[in-house]
Design a protein around this motif. Structure first.
Motif, mmCIF file in Angstrom:
data_model
loop_
_atom_site.group_PDB
_atom_site.id
_atom_site.type_symbol
_atom_site.label_atom_id
_atom_site.label_comp_id
_atom_site.label_asym_id
_atom_site.label_seq_id
_atom_site.Cartn_x
_atom_site.Cartn_y
_atom_site.Cartn_z
ATOM 1 N N GLN A 249 31.477 36.677 48.551
ATOM 2 C CA GLN A 249 32.169 35.924 48.261
ATOM 3 C C GLN A 249 33.548 35.779 46.276
ATOM 4 O O GLN A 249 34.214 35.970 46.356
ATOM 5 C CB GLN A 249 32.047 34.170 48.361
ATOM 6 N N ALA A 250 31.747 35.813 45.604
ATOM 7 C CA ALA A 250 32.493 35.186 44.575
ATOM 8 C C ALA A 250 33.093 36.999 43.448
ATOM 9 O O ALA A 250 33.950 36.573 42.961
ATOM 10 C CB ALA A 250 31.158 34.647 43.935
ATOM 11 N N VAL A 251 32.530 37.358 43.879
ATOM 12 C CA VAL A 251 33.204 38.636 43.984
ATOM 13 C C VAL A 251 34.315 38.996 43.989
ATOM 14 O O VAL A 251 35.260 39.424 43.704
ATOM 15 C CB VAL A 251 32.546 39.940 43.616
ATOM 16 N N ILE A 252 34.530 38.907 45.099
ATOM 17 C CA ILE A 252 35.632 39.154 45.954
ATOM 18 C C ILE A 252 36.502 38.195 45.765
ATOM 19 O O ILE A 252 38.126 38.528 45.239
ATOM 20 C CB ILE A 252 35.467 38.507 47.520
ATOM 21 N N ALA A 253 36.561 37.302 45.318
ATOM 22 C CA ALA A 253 37.552 36.080 44.539
ATOM 23 C C ALA A 253 37.515 36.122 42.989
ATOM 24 O O ALA A 253 38.926 36.453 42.582
ATOM 25 C CB ALA A 253 36.705 35.001 43.974
ATOM 26 N N ARG A 254 36.454 37.448 42.869
ATOM 27 C CA ARG A 254 37.216 38.076 41.206
ATOM 28 C C ARG A 254 38.304 38.865 41.264
ATOM 29 O O ARG A 254 38.979 38.985 40.777
ATOM 30 C CB ARG A 254 35.660 38.221 40.529
ATOM 31 N N PHE A 255 38.497 39.899 42.338
ATOM 32 C CA PHE A 255 38.857 41.048 42.765
ATOM 33 C C PHE A 255 40.161 40.564 42.938
ATOM 34 O O PHE A 255 40.829 40.319 42.473
ATOM 35 C CB PHE A 255 38.264 41.977 43.297
ATOM 36 N N GLU A 256 40.683 39.178 43.537
ATOM 37 C CA GLU A 256 41.461 38.721 44.336
ATOM 38 C C GLU A 256 42.414 37.747 43.137
ATOM 39 O O GLU A 256 43.522 38.185 42.669
ATOM 40 C CB GLU A 256 41.592 37.560 45.227
ATOM 41 N N SER A 257 41.570 37.826 41.778
ATOM 42 C CA SER A 257 42.088 36.563 40.915
ATOM 43 C C SER A 257 42.498 37.941 39.849
ATOM 44 O O SER A 257 44.196 37.769 39.331
ATOM 45 C CB SER A 257 40.884 35.819 40.473
ATOM 46 N N ARG A 258 41.894 38.390 39.541
ATOM 47 C CA ARG A 258 41.705 40.292 38.550
ATOM 48 C C ARG A 258 43.381 40.939 39.296
ATOM 49 O O ARG A 258 44.259 41.220 38.383
ATOM 50 C CB ARG A 258 41.032 40.835 38.431
ATOM 51 N N PHE A 259 43.315 41.460 40.729
ATOM 52 C CA PHE A 259 44.349 42.395 41.225
ATOM 53 C C PHE A 259 45.610 41.056 41.798
ATOM 54 O O PHE A 259 46.387 42.527 42.529
ATOM 55 C CB PHE A 259 43.725 43.070 41.763
ATOM 56 N N GLY A 260 45.681 39.763 42.394
ATOM 57 C CA GLY A 260 46.098 39.472 43.291
ATOM 58 C C GLY A 260 46.305 39.602 44.725
ATOM 59 O O GLY A 260 47.724 39.369 45.093
ATOM 60 N N ALA A 261 44.915 40.590 45.071
ATOM 61 C CA ALA A 261 44.703 41.249 46.457
ATOM 62 C C ALA A 261 43.951 41.262 46.609
ATOM 63 O O ALA A 261 42.779 41.268 46.238
ATOM 64 C CB ALA A 261 46.018 42.607 46.379
ATOM 65 N N ARG A 262 43.864 40.787 47.755
ATOM 66 C CA ARG A 262 42.305 40.184 48.793
ATOM 67 C C ARG A 262 41.422 41.333 48.682
ATOM 68 O O ARG A 262 42.514 42.541 49.697
ATOM 69 C CB ARG A 262 42.152 39.445 49.645
ATOM 70 N N PRO A 263 40.529 42.208 48.451
ATOM 71 C CA PRO A 263 39.643 42.935 49.109
ATOM 72 C C PRO A 263 39.193 43.373 50.990
ATOM 73 O O PRO A 263 39.097 42.380 50.740
ATOM 74 C CB PRO A 263 38.653 43.733 47.511
ATOM 75 N N GLY A 264 39.251 44.407 51.189
ATOM 76 C CA GLY A 264 38.490 44.525 52.010
ATOM 77 C C GLY A 264 36.742 43.959 52.142
ATOM 78 O O GLY A 264 36.796 44.762 50.876
ATOM 79 N N GLU A 265 36.061 43.202 53.067
ATOM 80 C CA GLU A 265 35.117 43.255 53.097
ATOM 81 C C GLU A 265 33.968 43.083 54.174
ATOM 82 O O GLU A 265 35.148 43.477 55.448
ATOM 83 C CB GLU A 265 35.021 41.281 53.183
ATOM 84 N N TRP A 266 32.460 43.971 53.495
ATOM 85 C CA TRP A 266 32.177 44.862 54.861
ATOM 86 C C TRP A 266 30.756 44.804 54.591
ATOM 87 O O TRP A 266 30.435 44.628 53.717
ATOM 88 C CB TRP A 266 31.985 46.327 54.745
ATOM 89 N N HIS A 267 30.590 43.465 55.176
ATOM 90 C CA HIS A 267 29.185 43.571 55.382
ATOM 91 C C HIS A 267 28.483 42.625 56.961
ATOM 92 O O HIS A 267 29.634 42.674 57.990
ATOM 93 C CB HIS A 267 28.754 42.284 54.565
#
Length: 719
Positions: A249-267
């Protein structure tokens, strides 16, 4: 002329099966099909097509072509390569690769749309609904947007002014916004980021080791590499692998902040319908960034341009059950197959990656200072032979004194112990009986929160009995050794006013709870966090200034060849949680062996000295990274039959130069789930194709009856 389709099934079968292609089906390699196997229909993937020759025996026909995206050529090649490397059937990695396609689809969304007809009766409330219905909304959302009850919306449907449509959710994710800029980088970060961007611009397969101390900002650096890859090709995809769900979740939040879009999540915590959406979006190019656990490596990427393996040293990347693989190594292989760049990031890189960097196989990028004003924590050793804890306690006086100072200053403490539960062993004081799992040599771990004894190997659990099952003595069972629950109990007794929490896989059940606990710690709502390795990596807690390692010697016990390396990595990561912002940090390590090379290297923060000594020892013994290892575990319910088979197997071992075979020997865990276990260990020179050697050996023997043979290339567990 009719064609024959080779169809690979997601089962442990040695090869693809041939089927007749029905007239007009027009299959392509990679298509998913329904194929008969005995009385069942199974999902399979077409791996080859050829014209049928005359005189061939009649073949069963493929039942149907499935309406699912095909597997891209790179994914098929990777599946075949992974199977050969791991000495397993190709159907095993295929099962992982098609898991998302087998998940149920999300339910259709209910959307309200205007019909163009006016209602028979207009009211102010109805007018608000019609005004809000200019964009597709669900019935509930439309009622909220208009500020009316759901009955008003239903009335407009009954009047014919609105119509309810069912729309299948689109398997797409928002496009990344490449105009956004990342956080400012310091000189060291900027240089590393530019090197990674240049590597991406070069195109083709390259591997870089991003070697940065804890808190040096490695994530911000590889975010710039991701931005370069995405900007270079509008169809490019990026995969980021993480070792722990808690980090996702922390890394997803960093990507979302950097690119303005939530990435796909897989686990594993992702709900099946969402897993299906991610899988389809990846396969159709509708998802350009994926953040996930090790199995995300098997997703059907159409244009994979960059793979990032964060915390690349972490042993969680090793899958030890089912299809056995090391995700870090397979990530490099997939990068080569896909002609993509690979970034391996860590503050404590594996010796294998360091060796590849030293010899020039990987580019070596170093971040030697923390970001901003933060600096590395001071590390001290507490010699438990000189200052032991009080009887029945586990925290020494120097550590308790440091905790008192930290609590008084309004700062946070992390007590680190990589052992779940309350106590790792329960025994009878009357007869000495050790409580073990049925049909297994594994000790039962006491969990006070639940009042149960649990086997962390098999999952067996039982209520803690009030008498010894062996001798019948009442109130004789005693807890031996500490787990995180016991350390928490002691901390609560010492600091009754403190806010204390436990972070382990037993107390944090899913990603949502992990996010909540991490956020509470980051916001300063916890004074003392007692944690296993779940909290020892990747997290950023601004007010954490003290890390106390309760049992620094724990990982050094046993005969694991990687014990020293793993202990150094884990403790360096754990101590690195302290002092990551403007407050200085310190770490205290409780140990009975302060003179050990690992403890001295940690105290001096001299990784190079530790690595040099460990590398020299490995080189002398020709162990990884200077040699390769393979393990063969043979198990069966009958000890006599097992013994006879492993002797036959030992005699069948191929003779090969540069290969040493050790065993058979009893496995340290000799009994698991009623099956006796024997082990072989194979050491091979780097010039030997170890996978081919092991495959040849296995082909020479045929396990009888209930005996099973499991092969592990590059083993991490020696139990």
């Amino acid at each position: 002329m009719s064609r024959i389709a080779s169809v690979l099934l997601p089962m442990p079968l040695p090869e693809a099966f041939d089927y007749a292609e029905p007239e007009g089906m027009e299959l392509q390699v990679g298509d998913q099909v329904a194929a008969p196997l005995g009385p069942r229909l199974l999902r399979g993937v077409v791996t080859a097509l050829r014209e049928a020759a005359g005189g061939n025996r009649p073949l069963k026909a493929i039942e149907s072509k499935l309406d699912d995206p095909p597997l891209p050529p790179g994914t098929l090649e990777f599946i075949q390569w992974a199977a050969r490397y791991s000495v397993d059937s190709p159907g095993s990695p295929l099962a992982i690769a098609t898991r998302g396609a087998r998940a149920p689809k999300a339910r259709p969304e209910k959307i309200m749309e205007l019909t163009g007809s006016a209602p028979a009766r207009m009211t102010p409330a109805r007018a608000k609904v019609l005004e809000a219905a200019t964009e597709p909304l669900s019935p509930a959302d439309l009622a909220r947007a208009a500020g009316v009850s759901s009955g008003v919306v239903k009335g407009l449907v009954d009047d014919g002014a609105l119509v309810l449509r069912l729309i299948a959710p689109e398997a797409r994710y928002p496009e990344p916004d490449l105009t956004l800029e990342g956080h400012p980088l310091n000189a060291s970060q900027a240089a590393a980021a530019e090197a990674l961007k240049a590597l991406v611009r070069e195109g083709g397969f390259n591997v870089a080791l991003l070697d940065g101390v804890t808190g040096s900002g490695k994530t911000e650096v590889y975010l710039e590499a991701a931005a370069e890859a995405l900007a270079r090709d509008p169809t490019a995809q990026v995969l980021v692998l993480l070792p722990e769900i808690a980090l996702t979740q922390a890394v997803i939040a960093r990507f979302e902040s950097r690119f303005g879009a939530r990435p796909g999540e897989w686990h594993s915590d992702v709900a099946p319908p969402m897993r299906r959406k991610v899988w389809e979006a990846v396969a159709t190019g509708g998802c350009r960034i994926v953040v996930g656990a090790r199995s995300a490596l098997f997703l059907p990427f159409t244009k994979l341009a960059l793979i990032v393996v964060d915390e690349e040293h972490d042993s969680s990347y090793k899958q030890d059950e089912g299809f056995i693989y090391q995700a870090r190594d397979l990530a490099v292989a997939r990068g080569k197959i896909e002609n993509a760049a690979v970034v391996l990031a860590s503050a404590t890189p594996s010796l294998e990656s360091l060796r590849n960097a030293e010899t020039g196989r990987y580019r070596w990028l170093k971040l030697t200072v923390r970001h901003g004003v933060a600096r590395l924590p001071d590390i001290s050793l507490i010699d438990l032979r000189e200052t032991p804890p009080e009887t029945g306690r586990w925290l020494s006086p120097p550590l308790v004194a440091a905790m008192v100072e930290t609590f008084a200053a309004g700062e946070q403490t992390l007590l680190f112990l990589n052992r779940r539960g309350y106590a790792p062993l329960v025994l009878c004081k009357a007869c000495g009986e050790r409580m073990t799992s049925p049909d297994t040599d594994s000790w039962l771990v006491e969990h006070r929160y639940t009042g149960r004894l649990v086997c962390h190997l098999t999952g067996f659990s039982m209520p803690k009995p009030d008498k010894c099952p062996h001798c019948g003595a009442r109130d004789s069972l005693t807890s031996i050794g500490p787990g995180v629950e016991r350390v928490e109990e002691e901390a609560r007794g010492l600091f009754p006013q403190a806010r204390i929490s436990v972070f382990s896989s037993d107390t944090v059940w899913d990603a949502k709870e992990a996010r909540r606990l991490v956020a509470s710690m980051a916001d300063g709502e916890i004074d003392i966090l007692v944690a296993t390795q779940a909290a020892a990596k990747g997290h950023n807690f601004p007010k954490l200034t003290l890390v106390g390692v309760v049992d620094a010697d724990l990982g050094l016990r046993g005969g694991d060849l990687r014990a020293a390396e793993r202990t150094y990595q884990l403790l360096a990561q754990a101590t690195g949680r302290a002092g990551r912002k403007d407050r200085p940090g310190r770490a205290l390590l409780q140990t009975y062996a302060p003179e050990h090379a690992v403890m001295q290297a940690l105290k001096a923060q001299d990784r190079e000295a530790f690595v040099e000594a460990e590398m020299a020892e490995r080189e002398i013994m020709k162990l990884p990274p200077f040699g390769r290892l393979g393990a063969i575990v043979v198990s069966g319910p009958d000890p006599q039959a097992l013994e006879a088979f492993v002797r036959t197997m030992a005699e069948a071992a191929p003779n090969a130069e540069g290969v040493d075979v050790y065993g058979p020997a009893d496995a340290p865990l000799g009994l698991v789930r009623g099956r006796r276990r024997k082990r072989f260990l194979v050491r091979a020179d780097r010039t030997v194709d170890l996978s081919a050697y092991l495959a040849t050996w296995r082909a020479r023997v045929r396990p009888p009856g209930a005996i099973r043979v499991s092969i592990d290339v590059d083993p991490y567990s020696f139990l």
